[in-house]
Design an enzyme around this catalytic site. Structure first.
Site, PDB file in Angstrom:
ATOM      1  N   GLU A  53     -16.483  65.200 105.934  1.00  0.00           N
ATOM      2  CA  GLU A  53     -17.782  64.821 106.500  1.00  0.00           C
ATOM      3  C   GLU A  53     -18.794  64.443 105.425  1.00  0.00           C
ATOM      4  OE1 GLU A  53     -21.507  66.652 109.023  1.00  0.00           O
ATOM      5  OE2 GLU A  53     -19.774  67.912 108.582  1.00  0.00           O
ATOM      6  N   ASP A  54     -18.818  65.205 104.337  1.00  0.00           N
ATOM      7  CA  ASP A  54     -19.908  65.067 103.372  1.00  0.00           C
ATOM      8  C   ASP A  54     -19.570  64.228 102.142  1.00  0.00           C
ATOM      9  OD1 ASP A  54     -21.477  66.595 105.018  1.00  0.00           O
ATOM     10  OD2 ASP A  54     -20.998  68.481 104.019  1.00  0.00           O
TER      11      ASP A  54
END
Length: 723
Positions: A76-77
């Site tokens: 996600e990051d």
């Protein structure tokens, strides 16, 4: 922050066969992937996944789980992808990382919807591999430890509330009590800062006044058990602030009135010594009635086993004592992680006793319709205290307090709950709404012809039962709406100026932008589409031929208590109930619900139907009542009757001459009235008229409602009435 070699050494300490190269690659990858990213605290972002991995080493998790913890935020990051994770670390780690990835990108309209969607995906993922749950709990625990670094107060409170309502109960349900306690304490500090500070300050004062009281009491317990020849370890602690606050709220007492804020744990070698130790403690100190619980013979659903008792240790000081073996203690400390079995083969060995409840939650997800239902039902499944009941074959079923036989049936199997018609508790037939008690033996009576009843929603307590019943009610309501829609559609087709072709309905569905025929019928039945719209879609230009006609639905507001909102019903044509009447509903399969007056003779034919106890809603008005009026055979009598109806604002819908002879004429009249009081006034006025011989409310067989309101004196003539 753990260094790379420290993390690897921790894992190798309890798992010498762990893949050291895998762990090293994951550690380096997460540092490189997160790069210069920072957390709210100012620390490098990669410190978070490394600390999460460190928390999981305390649970002695396998190398794949530790690797997942290190990588859980990379998809996600960072620019990392699932495919890259799979290529570098294998399919198992990629699947776990994908399952535990944060769900912050979910777009929802409300906070409850966002929380529900998080929970839905979370439960579905962990039902596939329970390690997802363990990593997620460690992730949330570390986030709570650093929550105070977040500047936005609303965001802090949202995270704390979600932790308190979802993650702490999940930790409890898998027996990870240390996780649960720390999450609750940190959430409590954020959500109720004044209460937290007050309780913490009071505990500090107790320390200053009484010295190390916990150590003194613990030594006394150990001395008593050692003298009896029991090898024991005793430890003690004060209950954490949230637990104390919760007891104060539940019991409505002050801190000073709480006497059991200390808990002690005695660890012995064998199960037999647990019971010996319990006897010694009870002989030495008086037991508090009702506070003894034997979780060894009847474990909690999460597998927790221990003896719990409360005793009065000294002057009015109550303490809680937990007695268990070392194996039980490991289970209590590490919960599901203490029974780890994934290294034994692909997918591992599932412990049904440990995580069978997860399947219940996943089934709730399948049945729930809205975000609010998901949260309501899953919180029910996670929060409530338990009781133990047994099937006739001796199988133990755990349920929340207040659960009924219907909850029991759904806990055994959804199909059994759907087919329930009755129950025997301890061999005695009882109503389905009867709350069960600890130790009850429950036999469910079933029939394949039976279906869930909407009224069950008024007394079931488990999320699983409520979700299944609501799902059935929604489907039944949709079927009823479709049946009504089909009748209306057939009527509209008959009213078209010419016969339509075979493809006309399919073309109409496309013109109305509906997915299929069922959706069309449902929309028509719910009156989501007007007659004009449907006719125009069937045959463009035909709407101009649409003649005005009374709508099928009631002209007045009708609401009825006792029916599930949205469920279709109709007022019986036989007895014409009006607001104010005592009413009952008859429900038959594929026929919907028919509302009858309680005095309707046709109710005798309802032995094959389900009876529903109903009452009128507060705002209900309007109905059709049938009355029989016998007037004198003389000029003006019919005018008198019609004049009374007009004077009282009652609309005549139908008028039939039922019987006539030389002296009297008998009319059957269908009147539109507002309620029972309105009808009673009309009948009283008719009886008071000289031209009227008899006025009664009529029932289908010609019987009249018993009435004690008939005048006992000579009737007075109505001023201005024609004779």
């Amino acid at each position: 922050m753990l260094r790379q070699y420290e993390l690897v050494e921790r894992v190798k300490t309890y798992d010498p066969d762990a893949d050291e190269a895998l762990l090293n690659r994951a550690y380096v990858f997460t540092m490189q992937a997160h790069g210069t990213q920072k957390r709210a605290s100012g620390d490098p972002y990669f410190s978070h996944p490394i600390e999460v991995a460190g928390i999981l080493t305390e649970l002695r998790m396998d190398d794949e789980t530790i690797c997942t913890a290190l990588l859980h935020d990379t998809i996600e990051d960072t620019v990392a992808t699932v495919e890259e994770i799979e290529r570098r670390f294998g399919p198992n780690v990629a699947r776990l990382v994908d399952g535990v990835t944060k769900l912050s990108k979910i777009e929802a309209q409300s906070e409850s919807e966002r929380a529900a969607e998080n929970l839905r995906k979370f439960l579905l993922a962990m039902s596939d591999d329970i390690r997802v749950l363990l990593v997620k709990l460690a992730d949330r625990l570390h986030n709570m430890r650093t929550l105070h670094f977040i500047a936005n107060e609303d965001k802090r409170r949202r995270i704390a509330r979600e932790t308190m309502e979802i993650y702490a109960p999940l930790a409890e349900r898998i027996g990870m009590y240390e996780f649960m306690r720390e999450m609750q304490t940190l959430s409590f500090r954020e959500l109720e800062p004044e209460a937290y500070e007050s309780i913490t300050r009071r505990l500090e004062q107790l320390h200053a006044e009484g010295g190390d009281l916990v150590a003194k009491i613990g030594s006394g317990i150990m001395l008593q058990l050692s003298r009896a020849g029991i090898k024991v370890e005793v430890s003690g602690r004060e209950k954490h602030p949230y637990s104390i606050w919760k007891k104060m709220e539940e019991r409505h007492v002050s801190f000073e009135q709480l006497s059991d804020i200390m808990a002690f744990r005695a660890i012995v070698d064998t199960e037999e010594e647990c019971y010996r130790a319990l006897g010694i403690i009870h002989r030495k100190w008086p037991m508090v009635p009702g506070r003894f619980k034997d979780y060894i013979s009847t474990p909690k659903r999460n597998g927790y086993r221990s003896l719990h008792t409360s005793v009065i240790h000294s002057e009015k000081m109550r303490i809680e004592v937990q007695i268990r073996t070392r194996e039980m203690h490991e289970q209590a400390e590490y919960g599901l992680a203490a029974h780890w079995a994934y290294k034994r083969g692909p997918g591992g060995v599932e412990n049904d006793h440990q995580i069978g409840w997860i399947r219940d939650l996943v089934e709730i997800l399948d049945h729930a319709d809205t975000a609010e239902e998901i949260l309501e039902h899953t919180r029910m499944a996670m929060y409530q205290d338990r009781i133990f009941a047994f099937t006739p074959k001796g199988e133990l079923i755990q349920l929340p307090k207040g659960a009924t036989a219907v909850d029991f049936a759904y806990a055994v199997h959804t199909s059994l709950g759907d087919q329930t018609i009755g129950a025997k508790v301890n061999r005695r037939v009882v109503p389905l709404r009867t709350p069960l008690e600890n130790g009850d033996q429950v036999q469910i009576l079933k029939s394949k012809a039976r279906q869930p009843q909407p009224e069950w929603l008024s007394f079931v307590t488990t999320g699983k039962a409520r979700a299944a019943i609501r799902r059935f009610v929604r489907h039944k309501e949709r079927d009823e709406m479709m049946n009504l829609g089909k009748q209306i559609l057939d009527d509209l087709i008959d009213r078209l100026p010419t016969t339509i072709g075979a493809d006309a309905v399919d073309n109409a569905i496309r013109r109305l932008n509906l997915p299929d025929r069922d959706s069309l019928l449902e929309a028509i039945g719910r009156r989501g589409l007007s007659d004009r719209d449907v006719m125009e879609a069937l045959m463009p230009g035909s709407a101009a031929t649409l003649s005005e006609r009374p709508p099928r639905e009631q002209q007045h507001v009708i609401s009825i208590h006792g029916l599930t909102p949205g469920v279709a019903f109709r007022l019986a044509d036989c007895c014409h109930p009006v607001p104010g009447d005592r009413i009952v509903g008859l429900s038959r399969f594929n026929e919907g619900i028919t509302v009858h007056n309680i005095d309707c003779p046709r109710l005798a034919d309802g032995v094959d139907a389900d009876w529903l106890d109903l009452s009128w809603g507060d705002r209900s008005e309007g109905g059709v009542a049938r009355v029989t009026v016998t007037v004198k055979n003389e000029p003006g009598s019919l005018g008198v009757m019609a004049g009374i109806f007009g004077t009282h604002g009652a609309n005549i819908l139908n008028l039939n001459l039922a019987n006539r002879d030389r002296a009297f004429h008998e009319f059957i009249v269908d009147l539109e009235v507002t309620d029972l009081a309105h009808l009673t006034r009309i009948i009283a006025a008719l009886r008071a008229a000289d031209a009227v011989v008899l006025a009664e409310r009529l029932y289908p067989t010609g019987e009249h409602i018993p009435d004690d309101t008939k005048p006992a004196v000579e009737p007075l003539a109505i001023p201005g009435a024609a004779h």
